[in-house]
Scaffold this motif. Structure first.
Motif, PDB file in Angstrom:
ATOM      1  N   ASP A 192      45.806  37.736  35.743  1.00 47.37           N
ATOM      2  CA  ASP A 192      44.395  38.048  35.536  1.00 47.37           C
ATOM      3  C   ASP A 192      43.518  36.827  35.700  1.00 47.37           C
ATOM      4  OD1 ASP A 192      44.939  40.693  35.051  1.00 47.37           O
ATOM      5  OD2 ASP A 192      45.259  40.348  32.907  1.00 47.37           O
ATOM      6  N   ASN A 193      44.077  35.629  35.485  1.00 47.24           N
ATOM      7  CA  ASN A 193      43.295  34.406  35.574  1.00 47.24           C
ATOM      8  C   ASN A 193      43.390  33.744  36.946  1.00 47.24           C
ATOM      9  OD1 ASN A 193      42.425  34.474  32.872  1.00 47.24           O
ATOM     10  ND2 ASN A 193      44.419  33.721  32.213  1.00 47.24           N
ATOM     11  N   SER A 194      44.042  34.423  37.895  1.00 45.10           N
ATOM     12  CA  SER A 194      44.201  33.849  39.220  1.00 45.10           C
ATOM     13  C   SER A 194      42.913  33.967  40.016  1.00 45.10           C
ATOM     14  CB  SER A 194      45.337  34.556  39.965  1.00 45.10           C
ATOM     15  OG  SER A 194      46.559  34.360  39.304  1.00 45.10           O
ATOM     16  N   TYR A 195      42.697  32.985  40.858  1.00 48.78           N
ATOM     17  CA  TYR A 195      41.481  32.967  41.683  1.00 48.78           C
ATOM     18  C   TYR A 195      41.798  33.605  43.025  1.00 48.78           C
ATOM     19  CZ  TYR A 195      37.392  31.230  44.129  1.00 48.78           C
ATOM     20  OH  TYR A 195      36.230  31.139  44.850  1.00 48.78           O
ATOM     21  N   ILE A 196      41.058  34.646  43.382  1.00 48.43           N
ATOM     22  CA  ILE A 196      41.345  35.431  44.574  1.00 48.43           C
ATOM     23  C   ILE A 196      40.146  35.368  45.509  1.00 48.43           C
ATOM     24  CG2 ILE A 196      41.891  37.710  45.486  1.00 48.43           C
ATOM     25  CD1 ILE A 196      44.151  36.498  43.905  1.00 48.43           C
ATOM     26  N   LEU A 197      40.406  35.016  46.776  1.00 46.42           N
ATOM     27  CA  LEU A 197      39.381  35.072  47.809  1.00 46.42           C
ATOM     28  C   LEU A 197      39.553  36.373  48.583  1.00 46.42           C
ATOM     29  CD1 LEU A 197      39.414  31.418  49.218  1.00 46.42           C
ATOM     30  CD2 LEU A 197      37.638  32.493  47.835  1.00 46.42           C
ATOM     31  N   ASN A 198      38.541  37.223  48.534  1.00 50.10           N
ATOM     32  CA  ASN A 198      38.617  38.511  49.202  1.00 50.10           C
ATOM     33  C   ASN A 198      38.060  38.428  50.605  1.00 50.10           C
ATOM     34  OD1 ASN A 198      39.794  39.849  47.030  1.00 50.10           O
ATOM     35  ND2 ASN A 198      37.818  40.365  46.127  1.00 50.10           N
TER      36      ASN A 198
ATOM     37  N   ILE B 287      40.234  49.846  56.161  1.00 48.96           N
ATOM     38  CA  ILE B 287      39.841  48.471  55.846  1.00 48.96           C
ATOM     39  C   ILE B 287      39.568  48.374  54.349  1.00 48.96           C
ATOM     40  CG2 ILE B 287      38.207  46.618  56.293  1.00 48.96           C
ATOM     41  CD1 ILE B 287      39.863  47.333  58.716  1.00 48.96           C
ATOM     42  N   TRP B 288      40.205  47.388  53.710  1.00 46.97           N
ATOM     43  CA  TRP B 288      39.934  47.092  52.297  1.00 46.97           C
ATOM     44  C   TRP B 288      39.334  45.692  52.202  1.00 46.97           C
ATOM     45  CZ3 TRP B 288      45.034  48.772  49.376  1.00 46.97           C
ATOM     46  CH2 TRP B 288      45.091  50.172  49.342  1.00 46.97           C
ATOM     47  N   ASN B 289      38.407  45.532  51.283  1.00 49.03           N
ATOM     48  CA  ASN B 289      37.887  44.208  50.962  1.00 49.03           C
ATOM     49  C   ASN B 289      38.773  43.609  49.886  1.00 49.03           C
ATOM     50  OD1 ASN B 289      36.196  41.964  50.822  1.00 49.03           O
ATOM     51  ND2 ASN B 289      34.923  42.906  49.240  1.00 49.03           N
ATOM     52  N   SER B 290      39.792  42.894  50.318  1.00 47.39           N
ATOM     53  CA  SER B 290      40.807  42.428  49.374  1.00 47.39           C
ATOM     54  C   SER B 290      41.404  41.128  49.896  1.00 47.39           C
ATOM     55  CB  SER B 290      41.872  43.516  49.193  1.00 47.39           C
ATOM     56  OG  SER B 290      42.731  43.204  48.115  1.00 47.39           O
ATOM     57  N   ASN B 291      42.644  40.832  49.519  1.00 48.79           N
ATOM     58  CA  ASN B 291      43.307  39.594  49.896  1.00 48.79           C
ATOM     59  C   ASN B 291      44.617  39.922  50.593  1.00 48.79           C
ATOM     60  OD1 ASN B 291      45.377  37.283  49.213  1.00 48.79           O
ATOM     61  ND2 ASN B 291      43.346  36.357  49.128  1.00 48.79           N
ATOM     62  N   ASP B 292      44.766  39.427  51.805  1.00 42.88           N
ATOM     63  CA  ASP B 292      45.915  39.766  52.646  1.00 42.88           C
ATOM     64  C   ASP B 292      47.243  39.390  51.995  1.00 42.88           C
ATOM     65  OD1 ASP B 292      47.932  38.835  54.894  1.00 42.88           O
ATOM     66  OD2 ASP B 292      46.621  40.317  55.826  1.00 42.88           O
TER      67      ASP B 292
ATOM     68  N   ARG C 123      45.907  45.860  39.389  1.00 40.13           N
ATOM     69  CA  ARG C 123      44.776  45.658  38.480  1.00 40.13           C
ATOM     70  C   ARG C 123      43.937  44.469  38.913  1.00 40.13           C
ATOM     71  NH1 ARG C 123      47.536  44.999  34.470  1.00 40.13           N
ATOM     72  NH2 ARG C 123      47.401  42.756  34.127  1.00 40.13           N
ATOM     73  N   LEU C 124      44.582  43.403  39.360  1.00 36.31           N
ATOM     74  CA  LEU C 124      43.875  42.197  39.782  1.00 36.31           C
ATOM     75  C   LEU C 124      43.008  42.461  41.009  1.00 36.31           C
ATOM     76  CD1 LEU C 124      43.553  39.086  39.448  1.00 36.31           C
ATOM     77  CD2 LEU C 124      45.481  38.857  41.006  1.00 36.31           C
ATOM     78  N   LEU C 125      43.522  43.236  41.957  1.00 40.20           N
ATOM     79  CA  LEU C 125      42.800  43.541  43.193  1.00 40.20           C
ATOM     80  C   LEU C 125      41.918  44.780  43.070  1.00 40.20           C
ATOM     81  CD1 LEU C 125      45.618  42.888  45.829  1.00 40.20           C
ATOM     82  CD2 LEU C 125      43.828  41.325  45.074  1.00 40.20           C
ATOM     83  N   LYS C 126      41.897  45.368  41.855  1.00 41.31           N
ATOM     84  CA  LYS C 126      41.093  46.583  41.619  1.00 41.31           C
ATOM     85  C   LYS C 126      41.519  47.715  42.546  1.00 41.31           C
ATOM     86  CE  LYS C 126      37.009  44.208  39.790  1.00 41.31           C
ATOM     87  NZ  LYS C 126      37.674  42.910  39.679  1.00 41.31           N
ATOM     88  N   ILE C 127      42.835  47.895  42.643  1.00 40.17           N
ATOM     89  CA  ILE C 127      43.412  48.973  43.437  1.00 40.17           C
ATOM     90  C   ILE C 127      43.992  50.015  42.479  1.00 40.17           C
ATOM     91  CG2 ILE C 127      45.215  49.602  45.096  1.00 40.17           C
ATOM     92  CD1 ILE C 127      44.982  46.790  46.242  1.00 40.17           C
ATOM     93  N   ARG C 128      43.567  51.238  42.623  1.00 41.63           N
ATOM     94  CA  ARG C 128      44.102  52.325  41.794  1.00 41.63           C
ATOM     95  C   ARG C 128      45.416  52.810  42.406  1.00 41.63           C
ATOM     96  NH1 ARG C 128      38.659  53.749  42.306  1.00 41.63           N
ATOM     97  NH2 ARG C 128      39.208  55.323  43.860  1.00 41.63           N
TER      98      ARG C 128
ATOM     99  N   SER D  80      39.412  50.774  45.065  1.00 40.49           N
ATOM    100  CA  SER D  80      38.230  51.095  44.275  1.00 40.49           C
ATOM    101  C   SER D  80      36.981  50.936  45.132  1.00 40.49           C
ATOM    102  CB  SER D  80      38.146  50.183  43.057  1.00 40.49           C
ATOM    103  OG  SER D  80      38.042  48.833  43.459  1.00 40.49           O
ATOM    104  N   LYS D  81      35.837  51.333  44.609  1.00 35.87           N
ATOM    105  CA  LYS D  81      34.592  51.245  45.358  1.00 35.87           C
ATOM    106  C   LYS D  81      34.252  49.811  45.743  1.00 35.87           C
ATOM    107  CE  LYS D  81      32.540  55.391  43.323  1.00 35.87           C
ATOM    108  NZ  LYS D  81      31.404  55.952  42.528  1.00 35.87           N
TER     109      LYS D  81
END
Length: 333
Positions: free
Chosen positions: A199-205, A242-247, A307-312, A329-330
């Protein structure tokens, strides 16, 4: 002095002071009246003169003054209790540790303040200890990341040497190069500011093409699946997703599913489908109990990354197989 004795003495003083005050005021007012005002009033008795209601007024004013004086002691106690309450709340909150309180008395409140100060000292010590431990973890991760990249570079060189010996670029070499690159990028992605939870990881989307990503992952895993006689099938019914996420993190998410299916499912077929903006990964293995407490580390990582990437995602498993269903998610669309 202890609080019990202090307030017993205060109560006795209050009980004694009222009649003493009444007697003192009446004597004083009568003496003043007899010496000053009685000759002027032609010998009028004290209880019939203006001095009597004046005496009652002075008496009530004196009682009010006593009440104020006695209430100061109670207000002082309440103030100390409120200060202790606020200090403990600040200590319990995830904020700056409060300063120690000054001990001004030897009663129970003073002992309580000493205990709170001891708790503040203990908390400060634990905070410093945790910071030192966090710094050690960061240093260890820095070293570990370096130590991982060094043998990966050596493996790349050895593969390059083998390719030169064979004078051809076999598909297995391409797969190994992709795995090495993936491990290298993943080690550089770990957040070194906090190492406790994902949860504390830094993610570039960024925009991630799920069709291309899953196609490459199926190619990457197809060799291992063929060794275990498991059919790996990819059906991109929806041509573009297409998802706005991290590869890298999505690869890690799906890698855990592929790995679990390979090791535990005893399946003959794993099917990956993209349909209506939903990613489905289904196997025909023996399934497992998704409600058991001793769930594997792979499932925990899948849940944490989702949960971190907000993916259901939903999971269904029975004796006919296991199905993972992922929906962005939206915020990720």
């Amino acid at each position: 002095m202890k609080l019990k004795k202090k307030y017993q003495l205060l109560l006795c003083t209050a009980v004694i002071s009222v009649p003493v005050l009444l007697l003192a005021v009446s004597i004083l007012m009568s003496m003043i009246y007899e010496s000053v005002f009685k000759p002027i009033n032609n010998g009028m008795p004290f209880h019939k003169s203006f001095a009597y209601p004046a005496m009652l007024l002075v008496f009530f004013l004196s009682l009010l003054l006593l009440a104020v004086l006695f209430s100061k002691s109670i207000n002082s106690l309440l103030y100390k209790i409120n200060v202790l309450n606020q200090t403990i709340r600040h200590l319990a909150a995830d904020k700056q540790i409060p300063n120690k309180l000054e001990v001004k008395s030897d009663d129970e409140i003073g002992e309580l303040i000493k205990s709170v100060n001891l708790l503040i000292e203990r908390t400060t010590y634990r905070e410093l200890e945790l910071r030192q431990l966090e710094d050690m973890k960061k240093e260890l991760l820095h070293k570990l990341r370096h130590d991982l990249n060094t043998p990966l570079t050596a493996v790349r060189l050895q593969l390059f040497y083998l390719e030169g010996q064979l004078n051809e670029r076999a598909p297995i070499f391409e797969s190994l190069y992709q795995q090495i690159q993936y491990i290298s990028e993943l080690t550089n992605e770990f957040n070194l500011y906090s190492t406790d939870t994902l949860d504390n990881s830094y993610i570039l989307n960024d925009e991630v093409n799920l069709n291309d990503l899953l196609e490459n992952m199926v190619k990457k895993w197809s060799y291992l699946y063929s060794i275990y006689d498991i059919e790996l099938v990819y059906h991109p019914i929806s041509k573009v997703l297409i998802w706005n996420s991290n590869d890298l993190w999505i690869q890690r998410l799906f890698d855990n599913i592929f790995q679990n299916a390979l090791k535990h499912s005893k399946a003959k077929k794993l099917e990956v489908t993209i349909e209506n903006s939903v990613v489905l990964i289904r196997d025909n293995g023996i399934g497992f109990d998704i409600h058991r407490k001793s769930a594997g580390l792979g499932l925990k990582i899948i849940g944490d990354i989702s949960r971190l990437l907000k993916i259901r995602y939903t999971l269904r498993s029975d004796k006919h197989g296991t199905v993972f269903c992922f929906t962005a998610s939206k915020e990720s669309i």
